[in-house]
Design a protein around this motif. Structure first.
Motif, mmCIF file in Angstrom:
data_model
loop_
_atom_site.group_PDB
_atom_site.id
_atom_site.type_symbol
_atom_site.label_atom_id
_atom_site.label_comp_id
_atom_site.label_asym_id
_atom_site.label_seq_id
_atom_site.Cartn_x
_atom_site.Cartn_y
_atom_site.Cartn_z
ATOM 1 N N SER A 85 0.854 -1.189 0.000
ATOM 2 C CA SER A 85 0.000 0.000 0.000
ATOM 3 C C SER A 85 0.891 1.240 0.000
ATOM 4 O O SER A 85 1.562 1.534 0.991
ATOM 5 C CB SER A 85 -0.906 0.000 1.241
ATOM 6 N N LYS A 87 -0.143 4.485 -1.281
ATOM 7 C CA LYS A 87 -0.807 5.768 -1.450
ATOM 8 C C LYS A 87 -0.427 6.772 -0.364
ATOM 9 O O LYS A 87 -0.002 7.894 -0.656
ATOM 10 C CB LYS A 87 -2.324 5.577 -1.463
ATOM 11 N N GLU A 88 -0.587 6.369 0.907
ATOM 12 C CA GLU A 88 -0.309 7.307 1.996
ATOM 13 C C GLU A 88 1.172 7.683 2.031
ATOM 14 O O GLU A 88 1.527 8.846 2.254
ATOM 15 C CB GLU A 88 -0.727 6.699 3.333
ATOM 16 N N GLN A 91 1.923 10.189 -0.563
ATOM 17 C CA GLN A 91 1.469 11.524 -0.163
ATOM 18 C C GLN A 91 2.498 12.185 0.759
ATOM 19 O O GLN A 91 2.790 13.378 0.631
ATOM 20 C CB GLN A 91 0.114 11.429 0.545
ATOM 21 N N LEU A 217 -2.512 15.916 4.629
ATOM 22 C CA LEU A 217 -2.705 14.779 3.734
ATOM 23 C C LEU A 217 -4.160 14.693 3.291
ATOM 24 O O LEU A 217 -5.085 14.951 4.064
ATOM 25 C CB LEU A 217 -2.310 13.477 4.440
ATOM 26 N N THR A 219 -7.542 12.700 2.149
ATOM 27 C CA THR A 219 -8.143 11.440 2.616
ATOM 28 C C THR A 219 -8.752 10.675 1.450
ATOM 29 O O THR A 219 -9.033 11.224 0.401
ATOM 30 C CB THR A 219 -9.233 11.743 3.658
#
Length: 219
Positions: A85, A87-88, A91, A217, A219
Motif C-alpha cells: 500500500s 498511497k499514503e 502523499q 494529507l 483522505t
C-alpha cells in the motif's frame, strides 16, 4: 570637530571624548550584531555543518540533495518500493518534496532579509576600521610635523616645516571629518537592522504556516 591637545615634552593630538565614545559604540555594536546574525542564520540552517563561523557571506543552503527534507523524500521513495500500500506513503513523499522546496526558499529569502546586517559586518564596519587606521597614521604624521616645526630654528626651516605642518593638519582634519561622518551613520544603520530583524521573523512565521499547509494529507 575640535581637537584638544596635550602640551608637553612629547605633544600628542588627542581625540575628543565624543569621538572616542562613537568609536567604542560602533565596536560594541559590531560584536552584538554579529552574534545576532549568527543566531539568525542558525535558525535558517540547523545543521551545524552548513552554518558558517564567522558568518561571512552567510550562505547556509545545504548542497543539492543534502537538505533534510530531500533526504527524507529519498528514504520514503526507497521504503515505498518495499510496501504494497503506497498511497499514503506517496502523499508523505510529496509533502517532503514540498517541504524541501519551502526550506530552501526560506533560507534564500531569510538571507536576503538581513542583507543590511550582512553588509554592515562584512563591508561597512571594515570600511570604518580602515578609515580609523588611516586617521591614526595622519595623526602620527601631524604630531611629527608639529614636533619638527617646534624644533625649527632658522627662518628657512620654520617656513618649510610650517608648510609641512599645514599640509599634515589639512589631511588629518579631512580624514577626521570623513571618519566621524561614517560613525554618525550608526543610529540610522541600527534602525535599519531592527526593521530587517522584524521582517526576518515575519518571514519565519510565513514559512511555518506554509509548512503546515504542505503537510496536510488528503483522505
Amino acid at each position: 570637530m575640535r581637537i584638544s591637545e596635550k602640551i608637553g615634552a612629547t605633544e600628542k593630538t588627542e581625540y575628543t571624548k565624543c569621538f572616542n565614545d562613537m568609536c567604542k559604540e560602533v565596536d560594541e555594536y559590531r560584536v552584538i550584531v554579529e552574534d545576532i546574525a549568527q543566531q539568525l542564520i542558525s535558525t535558517l540552517q540547523q545543521d551545524p555543518r552548513y552554518v558558517p563561523k564567522p558568518p561571512g557571506k552567510m550562505e547556509v543552503e545545504a548542497p543539492p540533495q543534502e537538505d533534510p527534507f530531500e533526504l527524507l523524500e529519498l528514504a520514503l521513495k526507497i521504503t515505498s518500493q518495499q510496501m504494497e500500500s503506497k498511497k499514503e506513503l506517496e502523499q508523505i513523499q510529496t509533502s517532503a518534496l514540498k517541504l524541501a522546496s519551502l526550506h530552501r526558499e526560506y533560507q534564500r529569502k531569510g538571507r536576503r532579509a538581513i542583507h543590511g546586517i550582512r553588509t554592515f559586518i562584512n563591508v561597512d564596519y571594515e570600511n570604518i576600521r580602515d578609515a580609523r587606521n588611516a586617521l591614526e597614521k595622519f595623526r602620527q604624521a601631524l604630531d611629527f610635523a608639529k614636533y619638527e616645526l617646534k624644533g625649527a630654528k632658522t627662518p628657512e626651516t620654520i617656513q618649510v616645516n610650517n608648510a609641512l605642518y599645514a599640509d599634515a593638519l589639512k589631511k588629518f582634519q579631512k580624514q577626521l571629518y570623513d571618519t566621524e561622518s561614517m560613525l554618525k551613520e550608526l543610529p540610522g544603520t541600527r534602525e535599519k537592522h531592527r526593521i530587517e530583524i522584524v521582517k526576518f521573523f515575519q518571514l519565519m512565521r510565513k514559512y511555518h504556516q506554509d509548512c503546515a499547509n504542505a503537510t496536510i494529507l488528503s483522505t
